[in-house]
Design a protein around this motif. Structure first.
Motif: not given
Length: 86
Positions: A1-21
């Motif tokens: 459960m702790q890993q899932e919460d950590l992944n959810n927090q990381k997901r909120k702060t991942i920026p767009l890649k250059a190609s996506e931008s």
């Protein structure tokens, strides 16, 4: 459960890649017609995916880049019209 919460927090702060931008900036509109019968706008489908999976920073950046892309194209049109007139 702790890993899932950590992944959810990381997901909120991942920026767009250059190609996506670049795709959000240079293609803010649906230019190429229907690729898929259900959805004809790539950027719209990506924004929906960001909402669904909780990519908060990517969602914010995508919306900003779409607005900046539209402003860029409008400015370009105005400059071209100005140059043609004079």
């Amino acid at each position: 459960m702790q890993q899932e919460d950590l992944n959810n927090q990381k997901r909120k702060t991942i920026p767009l890649k250059a190609s996506e931008s670049l795709s959000f900036f240079f293609l803010p509109f649906a230019f190429f017609g229907t690729i898929n019968k259900k959805n004809n706008d790539f950027n719209k489908s990506e924004i929906e995916r960001f909402k669904r999976y909780g990519f908060d920073l990517k969602l914010k950046q995508a919306r900003e880049l779409t607005i900046f892309g539209r402003i860029f194209y409008m400015s370009l049109i105005f400059i071209i019209i100005y140059l043609i007139k004079y």
